[in-house]
Design an enzyme around this catalytic site. Sequence first.
Site, PDB file in Angstrom:
ATOM      1  N   GLY A  48       0.769  -1.234   0.000  1.00 25.63           N
ATOM      2  CA  GLY A  48       0.000   0.000   0.000  1.00 25.63           C
ATOM      3  C   GLY A  48       0.800   1.284   0.000  1.00 25.63           C
ATOM      4  O   GLY A  48       0.330   2.312  -0.495  1.00 25.63           O
ATOM      5  N   ASP A 106      -5.788   2.575  10.359  1.00 28.62           N
ATOM      6  CA  ASP A 106      -7.241   2.481  10.537  1.00 28.62           C
ATOM      7  C   ASP A 106      -7.487   2.193  12.027  1.00 28.62           C
ATOM      8  O   ASP A 106      -7.477   3.115  12.833  1.00 28.62           O
ATOM      9  CB  ASP A 106      -7.717   1.353   9.597  1.00 28.62           C
ATOM     10  CG  ASP A 106      -9.217   1.243   9.480  1.00 28.62           C
ATOM     11  OD1 ASP A 106      -9.844   2.183   8.966  1.00 28.62           O
ATOM     12  OD2 ASP A 106      -9.766   0.210   9.873  1.00 28.62           O
ATOM     13  N   GLY A 108      -5.369   0.694  13.889  1.00 24.84           N
ATOM     14  CA  GLY A 108      -4.049   0.794  14.516  1.00 24.84           C
ATOM     15  C   GLY A 108      -3.483  -0.559  14.912  1.00 24.84           C
ATOM     16  O   GLY A 108      -2.331  -0.649  15.365  1.00 24.84           O
ATOM     17  N   THR A 110      -2.531  -3.136  13.101  1.00 23.41           N
ATOM     18  CA  THR A 110      -1.369  -3.524  12.295  1.00 23.41           C
ATOM     19  C   THR A 110      -0.120  -2.798  12.781  1.00 23.41           C
ATOM     20  O   THR A 110       0.944  -3.398  12.970  1.00 23.41           O
ATOM     21  CB  THR A 110      -1.608  -3.182  10.802  1.00 23.41           C
ATOM     22  OG1 THR A 110      -2.841  -3.742  10.399  1.00 23.41           O
ATOM     23  CG2 THR A 110      -0.485  -3.686   9.934  1.00 23.41           C
TER      24      THR A 110
HETATM   25  P1  5GP Z   1      -5.498  -1.382  10.780  1.00 21.09           P
HETATM   26  O1  5GP Z   1      -4.725  -2.547  11.297  1.00 21.09           O
HETATM   27  O2  5GP Z   1      -4.944  -0.048  11.197  1.00 21.09           O
HETATM   28  O3  5GP Z   1      -6.954  -1.498  11.132  1.00 21.09           O
HETATM   29  O4  5GP Z   1      -5.509  -1.470   9.223  1.00 21.09           O
HETATM   30  C1  5GP Z   1      -4.374  -1.226   8.511  1.00 21.09           C
HETATM   31  C2  5GP Z   1      -4.441  -1.751   7.103  1.00 21.09           C
HETATM   32  O5  5GP Z   1      -5.783  -1.931   6.648  1.00 21.09           O
HETATM   33  C3  5GP Z   1      -3.830  -0.746   6.177  1.00 21.09           C
HETATM   34  O6  5GP Z   1      -2.427  -0.900   6.093  1.00 21.09           O
HETATM   35  C4  5GP Z   1      -4.557  -1.029   4.879  1.00 21.09           C
HETATM   36  O7  5GP Z   1      -3.918  -2.068   4.176  1.00 21.09           O
HETATM   37  C5  5GP Z   1      -5.927  -1.497   5.314  1.00 21.09           C
HETATM   38  N1  5GP Z   1      -6.936  -0.403   5.279  1.00 21.09           N
HETATM   39  C6  5GP Z   1      -7.497   0.243   6.323  1.00 21.09           C
HETATM   40  N2  5GP Z   1      -8.377   1.167   5.924  1.00 21.09           N
HETATM   41  C7  5GP Z   1      -8.387   1.107   4.572  1.00 21.09           C
HETATM   42  C8  5GP Z   1      -9.091   1.844   3.546  1.00 21.09           C
HETATM   43  O8  5GP Z   1      -9.909   2.743   3.776  1.00 21.09           O
HETATM   44  N3  5GP Z   1      -8.802   1.495   2.259  1.00 21.09           N
HETATM   45  C9  5GP Z   1      -7.911   0.515   1.944  1.00 21.09           C
HETATM   46  N4  5GP Z   1      -7.721   0.280   0.651  1.00 21.09           N
HETATM   47  N5  5GP Z   1      -7.225  -0.180   2.870  1.00 21.09           N
HETATM   48  C10 5GP Z   1      -7.460   0.113   4.172  1.00 21.09           C
END
Ligand code: 5GP
Length: 179
Positions: A48, A106, A108, A110
């Site tokens: 990404g 998003d 957090g 990850t």
């Molecule tokens: P987290 O672990 O913070 O919830 O999610 C992180 C990962 O989710 C990001 O690195 C990304 O790959 C994916 N992600 C989160 N929100 C979005 C979004 O709105 N669009 C896309 N394409 N990927 C997202």
Amino acid sequence: MSRVTIKDKTFETSIPEAEILERVKLVADRINKDFEGKTPLFLAVLNGSFMYASDLMKHITIPCEISFVKLASYQGVTSTGTIKEIIGLNEDIRGREVIIVEDIVDTGATMKRMLETLGTREPAGLHITTLLLKPGKLTVPLNIEYAAMEIPNDFIVGYGLDYDQQGRNLRDIYTLVQE
Ligand code: 5GP
Ligand code: MG
Ligand code: MG
């Protein structure tokens, strides 16, 4: 507003390329200032962050290194919660200033997992830059020093970010149109 269809979903432009590039340059300026006299290692998280990392690094003027790691935790439009291993980290990060380069934070989860894993390798400092931050979704307390832009909770694609692996090539950022 222009619209694109990717598979079964429609998206419309929400952040045009010119605005993205302005915001990315501002982050680079801050990093140049904060890391003056140091040689940080930028660790871009594929897939990404490839566009963000590329445009950010063009404006970094201090001595630095960049390397790329991979992990996967997301499918479709909702987080699966399954977080895979960090792969491809060949650098010894002990004693280094490390700046993680992400596309989006998003929940957090990850990023938290990355910080824990990288932290065991004893870097001098672990810092985060992300192109996009969804403050409304963040459930894990994180110190995100360098967020280029904050956005609402909607699902977005483009500028490196995918919907089911497509749309990464789009130069602007698009938001999912709710039907
Ligand atoms: P987290 O672990 O913070 O919830 O999610 C992180 C990962 O989710 C990001 O690195 C990304 O790959 C994916 N992600 C989160 N929100 C979005 C979004 O709105 N669009 C896309 N394409 N990927 C997202
Ligand atoms: Mg990511
Ligand atoms: Mg994805």
